[in-house]
Design an enzyme around this catalytic site. Structure first.
Site, short mmCIF file in Angstrom:
data_model
loop_
_atom_site.label_atom_id
_atom_site.label_comp_id
_atom_site.label_asym_id
_atom_site.label_seq_id
_atom_site.Cartn_x
_atom_site.Cartn_y
_atom_site.Cartn_z
N HIS A 53 0.87 -1.17 0.00
CA HIS A 53 0.00 0.00 0.00
C HIS A 53 0.91 1.22 0.00
O HIS A 53 1.99 1.18 0.61
CB HIS A 53 -0.84 0.09 1.27
CG HIS A 53 -1.73 -1.08 1.54
ND1 HIS A 53 -1.30 -2.21 2.19
CD2 HIS A 53 -3.04 -1.29 1.27
CE1 HIS A 53 -2.30 -3.06 2.31
NE2 HIS A 53 -3.38 -2.53 1.75
N ASP A 56 2.37 1.81 3.33
CA ASP A 56 3.30 0.82 3.89
C ASP A 56 4.72 1.27 3.59
O ASP A 56 5.65 0.98 4.34
CB ASP A 56 3.15 -0.57 3.24
CG ASP A 56 1.78 -1.19 3.42
OD1 ASP A 56 1.10 -0.80 4.38
OD2 ASP A 56 1.42 -2.05 2.60
N MET A 87 2.62 -5.74 -7.88
CA MET A 87 1.31 -5.16 -7.57
C MET A 87 1.47 -4.04 -6.54
O MET A 87 2.37 -4.09 -5.70
CB MET A 87 0.39 -6.26 -7.03
CG MET A 87 -0.98 -5.85 -6.55
SD MET A 87 -1.06 -5.29 -4.82
CE MET A 87 -1.77 -6.72 -4.01
N GLU A 180 -11.02 -6.28 -5.25
CA GLU A 180 -11.03 -7.32 -4.20
C GLU A 180 -12.27 -7.15 -3.33
O GLU A 180 -12.44 -6.13 -2.66
CB GLU A 180 -9.75 -7.18 -3.36
CG GLU A 180 -9.67 -8.18 -2.23
CD GLU A 180 -8.34 -8.06 -1.47
OE1 GLU A 180 -7.38 -7.43 -1.97
OE2 GLU A 180 -8.28 -8.60 -0.35
N LYS A 182 -14.83 -8.16 -0.15
CA LYS A 182 -14.82 -8.70 1.21
C LYS A 182 -16.19 -8.40 1.80
O LYS A 182 -16.70 -7.29 1.61
CB LYS A 182 -13.70 -8.02 2.02
CG LYS A 182 -13.46 -8.63 3.40
CD LYS A 182 -12.30 -7.95 4.11
CE LYS A 182 -12.00 -8.61 5.44
NZ LYS A 182 -10.94 -7.90 6.19
N GLU A 216 -9.91 -13.34 -2.58
CA GLU A 216 -9.11 -13.79 -1.42
C GLU A 216 -9.84 -14.93 -0.70
O GLU A 216 -11.02 -14.82 -0.38
CB GLU A 216 -8.88 -12.62 -0.45
CG GLU A 216 -8.20 -13.08 0.84
CD GLU A 216 -7.78 -11.95 1.75
OE1 GLU A 216 -7.28 -10.93 1.22
OE2 GLU A 216 -7.96 -12.07 2.96
N HIS A 219 -11.96 -14.13 2.33
CA HIS A 219 -13.13 -13.27 2.15
C HIS A 219 -14.37 -14.06 1.72
O HIS A 219 -15.46 -13.83 2.25
CB HIS A 219 -12.82 -12.14 1.16
CG HIS A 219 -11.74 -11.23 1.64
ND1 HIS A 219 -11.26 -10.17 0.92
CD2 HIS A 219 -11.02 -11.23 2.81
CE1 HIS A 219 -10.30 -9.56 1.60
NE2 HIS A 219 -10.14 -10.18 2.76
N ASP A 244 -5.35 -13.51 -3.75
CA ASP A 244 -4.85 -13.41 -2.37
C ASP A 244 -5.07 -14.75 -1.68
O ASP A 244 -6.21 -15.16 -1.43
CB ASP A 244 -5.60 -12.30 -1.61
CG ASP A 244 -5.04 -10.91 -1.89
OD1 ASP A 244 -4.15 -10.79 -2.77
OD2 ASP A 244 -5.50 -9.95 -1.25
N ASP A 254 -11.76 -12.25 11.05
CA ASP A 254 -10.88 -12.16 9.86
C ASP A 254 -9.48 -12.67 10.24
O ASP A 254 -8.69 -11.94 10.83
CB ASP A 254 -10.86 -10.68 9.45
CG ASP A 254 -10.06 -10.43 8.20
OD1 ASP A 254 -9.68 -11.38 7.52
OD2 ASP A 254 -9.83 -9.24 7.92
N ASP A 256 -6.77 -14.39 8.37
CA ASP A 256 -5.55 -14.23 7.55
C ASP A 256 -4.47 -15.25 7.91
O ASP A 256 -3.28 -14.92 8.01
CB ASP A 256 -4.95 -12.82 7.72
CG ASP A 256 -5.75 -11.76 6.98
OD1 ASP A 256 -6.47 -12.11 6.03
OD2 ASP A 256 -5.65 -10.58 7.35
N ASP A 286 -1.73 -13.09 1.20
CA ASP A 286 -2.25 -11.98 2.01
C ASP A 286 -2.60 -12.55 3.38
O ASP A 286 -3.76 -12.75 3.71
CB ASP A 286 -3.46 -11.34 1.35
CG ASP A 286 -3.83 -10.05 2.04
OD1 ASP A 286 -3.07 -9.62 2.93
OD2 ASP A 286 -4.89 -9.47 1.73
#
Ligand code: GCO
Ligand code: MN
Ligand code: MN
Length: 386
Positions: A53, A56, A87, A180, A182, A216, A219, A244, A254, A256, A286
């Site tokens: 991002h 980030d 990406m 994406e 979710k 993902e 998701h 993802d 969530d 991950d 991800d």
């Protein structure tokens, strides 16, 4: 054999191995690595690429000079390690300005700021080599439908995507968008909640060819859906631009989790779908390590994601070469050709012939399928006894 190679296109986000373990109940448990340190960590574990991002990499408060220095250092780390940036994406959810979303916010200033921030972030991504730009609408949703109109939200999302597609074309960038979906978290409900919603939405855009999806695992699982089926629909539509990978128990928060760590069987069917259909874009993890992990364990987490993928890929090859499995599949898919005349599209003659054909309905109802035997063979393959 299970060592990652560049052609596997395994990528991680700065935010994934860089996750410090902060959650709604507790403070960070790991110190924040710099983007340069994360690139070196990814090189050490054998990843191919890193995604980010905008914030980030470049803090939202950075000056232009600070930005340039950070980007220079990051490029140097990429050059030193051979790690690539396939990406990039925009953080449109962390800053308090996005408390009611970005492109769907009820505040026109926030909507315009989100466009400006995304244009800048696209420039940054392209500068570092990204060819795919992901849009995850973190806060594009509501807790109550009393104050935000879902029809307006879709129209605002469309206007933003059309604006940004034109921006990319205007700049002459070689960049495609991947949307994406979710269903919830961090908002109570997020618009365009599933990959299927996104696929329908894309067809309403001005430049649908530039836009695909980034499904993902977690998701679709959060929504209690079959992820492999959603990925298949995206693939069949030519829209699987990115993926993802992680894992998620149905009905939980969530999570991950590390790829394949919760439901190995569905991970197997996903890898089979991707590999048997020649999926050739990034395999992006991800996910993040358990909060209990230290940085040695974070490396174990990252290696585990890639290793599990490669083991499952080998299981797919075994599935395809297994004589008993293939004989069962041949039996299941057998077709004596007697119905060929009714297939391949409509004609009035076909319809008339079909109307006159006498089917033996009770006989059709007596035919079983040996899916129990086949599935048990899959389970035994995964358990390592065949
Ligand atoms: C999530 C999302 C994000 C996005 C990321 C890239 O659940 O938080 O999966 O990790 O993938 O913002 O767009
Ligand atoms: Mn997610
Ligand atoms: Mn994601």
């Amino acid at each position: 054999m299970y060592d990652p190679k560049p052609e596997n296109k395994f990528t991680f986000g700065l935010w994934t191995v860089g996750n410090t373990g902060r959650d709604p109940f507790g403070e960070p448990v790991r110190h924040q690595l710099t983007p340069v340190e994360i690139v070196h960590l990814l090189a050490e574990v054998g990843a191919w690429g890193v995604n980010f991002h905008d914030n980030d990499l470049v803090p939202i408060t950075a000056t232009a000079a600070e930005r340039d220095q950070i980007v220079r250092d990051f490029k140097q780390a990429l050059a030193d390690t051979g790690i690539v940036v396939p990406m990039a994406t925009t953080n449109l959810f962390s800053d308090p300005a996005f408390r009611d979303g970005a492109f769907t916010s009820n505040d026109a200033q926030v909507r315009a700021y989100a466009l400006q921030k995304t244009m800048n972030a696209i420039d940054l991504g392209v500068e570092l080599g990204a060819k795919i730009y992901v849009f995850w609408g973190g806060r594009e949703g509501t807790e109550t439908d009393a104050g935000k109109d879902p029809v307006t939200a879709i129209k605002r999302s469309r206007e933003a995507m059309n604006f940004l597609c034109e921006y990319v074309l205007d700049q002459g960038y070689d960049l495609k968008f991947a949307l994406e979906a979710k269903p919830n978290e961090p908002r109570g409900d997020i618009y365009n909640a599933t990959t299927g919603n996104m696929l329908a939405f894309i067809e309403t855009l001005d430049h649908p060819d530039m836009v695909g999806v980034n499904p993902e695992v977690a998701h679709e699982h959060m929504a209690g859906l079959n992820f492999t089926h959603h990925v298949a629909q995206a693939m069949e539509a030519g829209k699987l631009f990115h993926i993802d990978l992680n894992d998620q128990a149905f009905g939980r928060y969530d999570q991950d989790f590390r790829f394949g760590s919760v439901n190995l069987k569905s991970a197997f069917f996903l890898v089979r779908l991707l590999e048997d259909n020649g999926y050739d874009a990034s395999r992006h993890f991800d996910a993040h390590a358990y909060r209990t992990a230290d940085y040695d364990d974070v490396k174990a987490f990252a290696r585990g994601c890639m290793r599990t993928y490669l083991i499952l890929k080998e299981k797919v090859a075994r599935f395809n070469a297994d004589v008993e499995i293939q004989e069962l599949l041949a039996h299941i898919h057998a077709d004596d050709g007697s119905m060929d005349g009714f297939q391949g599209g409509y004609s009035p003659e076909k319809a008339a012939a079909l109307r006159n054909y006498a089917f033996d309905r009770p006989a059709l109802g007596r035919r079983g399928q040996p899916y129990e035997r086949l599935d048990q063979l899959v389970v035994e393959l995964l358990l390592g006894v065949r």
